[in-house]
Scaffold this motif. Structure first.
Motif, mmCIF file in Angstrom:
data_model
loop_
_atom_site.group_PDB
_atom_site.id
_atom_site.type_symbol
_atom_site.label_atom_id
_atom_site.label_comp_id
_atom_site.label_asym_id
_atom_site.label_seq_id
_atom_site.Cartn_x
_atom_site.Cartn_y
_atom_site.Cartn_z
ATOM 1 N N GLY A 39 0.815 -1.211 0.000
ATOM 2 C CA GLY A 39 0.000 0.000 0.000
ATOM 3 C C GLY A 39 0.849 1.262 0.000
ATOM 4 N N TRP A 43 1.283 4.227 -3.070
ATOM 5 C CA TRP A 43 1.298 5.685 -2.915
ATOM 6 C C TRP A 43 2.542 6.285 -3.549
ATOM 7 C CZ3 TRP A 43 -0.333 5.808 2.926
ATOM 8 C CH2 TRP A 43 -1.726 5.904 3.006
ATOM 9 N N HIS A 68 -7.192 6.829 -3.892
ATOM 10 C CA HIS A 68 -6.637 7.252 -2.604
ATOM 11 C C HIS A 68 -7.410 6.664 -1.437
ATOM 12 C CE1 HIS A 68 -3.520 9.963 -4.099
ATOM 13 N NE2 HIS A 68 -4.375 10.323 -5.036
ATOM 14 N N LEU A 69 -8.721 6.549 -1.554
ATOM 15 C CA LEU A 69 -9.477 5.899 -0.481
ATOM 16 C C LEU A 69 -9.131 4.411 -0.398
ATOM 17 C CD1 LEU A 69 -13.029 7.515 -0.792
ATOM 18 C CD2 LEU A 69 -11.304 7.921 0.983
ATOM 19 N N THR A 71 -6.314 2.855 -1.414
ATOM 20 C CA THR A 71 -4.963 2.635 -0.902
ATOM 21 C C THR A 71 -4.887 2.934 0.594
ATOM 22 O OG1 THR A 71 -4.424 4.861 -1.718
ATOM 23 C CG2 THR A 71 -3.713 2.985 -3.049
ATOM 24 N N LEU A 72 -5.626 3.940 1.056
ATOM 25 C CA LEU A 72 -5.678 4.202 2.489
ATOM 26 C C LEU A 72 -6.296 3.012 3.224
ATOM 27 C CD1 LEU A 72 -5.267 6.184 4.833
ATOM 28 C CD2 LEU A 72 -7.563 7.070 4.380
ATOM 29 N N GLY A 73 -7.378 2.447 2.662
ATOM 30 C CA GLY A 73 -7.972 1.260 3.260
ATOM 31 C C GLY A 73 -7.039 0.064 3.234
ATOM 32 N N THR A 74 -6.216 -0.030 2.190
ATOM 33 C CA THR A 74 -5.248 -1.132 2.117
ATOM 34 C C THR A 74 -4.182 -1.011 3.209
ATOM 35 O OG1 THR A 74 -5.577 -1.363 -0.272
ATOM 36 C CG2 THR A 74 -3.530 -2.243 0.642
ATOM 37 N N VAL A 75 -3.644 0.174 3.390
ATOM 38 C CA VAL A 75 -2.600 0.372 4.398
ATOM 39 C C VAL A 75 -3.157 0.166 5.807
ATOM 40 C CG1 VAL A 75 -1.021 2.056 5.407
ATOM 41 C CG2 VAL A 75 -1.250 1.896 2.933
ATOM 42 N N LEU A 76 -4.327 0.710 6.069
ATOM 43 C CA LEU A 76 -4.907 0.617 7.412
ATOM 44 C C LEU A 76 -5.637 -0.697 7.648
ATOM 45 C CD1 LEU A 76 -6.331 4.227 7.842
ATOM 46 C CD2 LEU A 76 -4.128 3.327 8.619
ATOM 47 N N SER A 83 -11.001 -2.853 -0.458
ATOM 48 C CA SER A 83 -9.930 -1.898 -0.746
ATOM 49 C C SER A 83 -8.874 -2.500 -1.657
ATOM 50 C CB SER A 83 -9.285 -1.436 0.564
ATOM 51 O OG SER A 83 -10.215 -0.748 1.368
#
Length: 354
Positions: A39, A43, A68-69, A71-76, A83
């Protein structure tokens, strides 16, 4: 007796391979680490393809918001299945459609290809069961009397595909280097001449011999990595050699995302229980919620406050100038010089017979 033992081993080999590929289960924590790492690399490598500008079309705005939503869901690890699936769909769409059909720049490199493949395979993995907001929410629901959280053990068949991806990458790169241009050292000489030495050392016999040995060594190591990473006894030393190899690639070839991606893909090759045990040893459970050290003295607190205040003032004063200096000395010349470096490399390669 030795012949019977060998025959028995050969008979069980297909069964062992079948169990390894499709039947084994293991911890999902290594996959969660891969999810976070990939993730962040998405970015770093693809975020500039999904930006909103003043003249952006509604389609571009929608794709940017989704990317962007997701990838944010993937990281978190939030709504991880959705995601990762959206990120995989967008990255594959960029590589297969936006670049060749829409003409969007920057989608045709091998680095992007590997990142897209890794993301698509990650979307098949149960990457949200560990180290994720999904896990946190599941634990909270269980504490309130809801269903128990899902197990942190899952089938590993999708994780095995990530390991197979590593082997196919090394196979393709080894085959690509199987030729006179690489094995003679000419290709490596051209790269080093482009970035470091120019053409001053191209006629030095000792230098040419050392570069040839290095080129053949890289080729042999990649051939060994094709299958050696799959075996327990050779996995760790070869992984260490691979890390050093990709560190050298980052310096010589400037393929930073590719090297980081390959090193991250080593995780699925190790037994999940082994990775899980290492994480537990590094982050043991049961640590006290509060420090056992007593409160700091007044002088210590005052010193910390002055240090924080001084740091903030320094950032406010020097921060903008520092960013301007980085942009002027690093980012802008690198962008302007990219075409020139590619031209120099082509000219150097033309000096050598193919």
């Amino acid at each position: 007796m030795r012949g019977e033992g060998l025959n028995s081993s050969l008979r069980t080999l297909p069964g062992r391979a079948w169990r390894w590929a499709l039947l084994e289960e293991g911890s999902t924590r290594p996959t969660a680490l891969m999810r976070i790492g990939l993730g962040l690399m998405l970015w770093l490598r693809l975020a500039d393809r999904f930006l909103i500008h003043a003249d952006s079309s509604p389609r571009d705005v929608l794709l940017a918001v989704i990317f962007h939503l997701a990838t944010l869901g993937t990281v978190l690890g939030a709504f991880t299945r959705l995601s990762t699936a959206l990120v995989a769909l967008l990255s594959f769409g960029g590589f297969a459609w936006m670049g060749p059909v829409w003409g969007a720049p920057g989608w045709g490199s091998h680095n992007i290809h590997l990142l897209v493949c890794s993301t698509m395979l990650l979307a098949l993995c149960p990457a949200g069961r560990s180290l994720s907001l999904d896990r946190w929410w599941a634990l909270k629901r269980a504490e309130r009397g809801g269903p128990p959280p899902p197990s942190e053990r899952a089938p590993l068949w999708s994780v095995r595909l990530l390991g197979v991806l590593v082997c196919t990458v090394y196979l393709s790169t080894a085959l690509d280097k199987t030729g006179e241009v690489w094995l003679s050292g000419h290709r490596l000489q051209a790269v080093i001449a482009e970035h470091y030495t120019g053409s001053a050392l191209l006629d030095d016999p000792l230098y040419e011999g050392l570069i040839m040995v290095a080129a053949i060594g890289v080729w042999l190591l990649e051939l060994v990595l094709v299958g050696g990473l799959l075996f327990r006894r050779t996995r760790l030393p070869l992984a260490m050699a691979g890390v050093l190899l990709h560190g050298g690639f980052s310096i010589l070839f400037r393929v930073f995302t590719f090297s980081a991606n390959m090193i991250l893909l080593y995780l699925p090759l190790f037994p999940p229980a082994q990775v899980d045990a290492a994480l537990t040893r590094l982050c043991p459970p049961g640590l006290p919620a509060e420090s056992a050290v007593g409160p700091a003295s007044v002088a210590t607190r005052a010193g910390r406050g002055l240090l924080v205040l001084g740091t903030l003032v320094a950032l406010l004063v020097a921060g903008p100038r520092l960013l301007q200096g980085i942009e002027a000395t690093v980012l802008r010349p690198a962008k302007a010089d990219r075409d020139d470096r590619a031209r120099i490399e082509r000219e150097e390669l033309q000096k050598w017979p193919r």
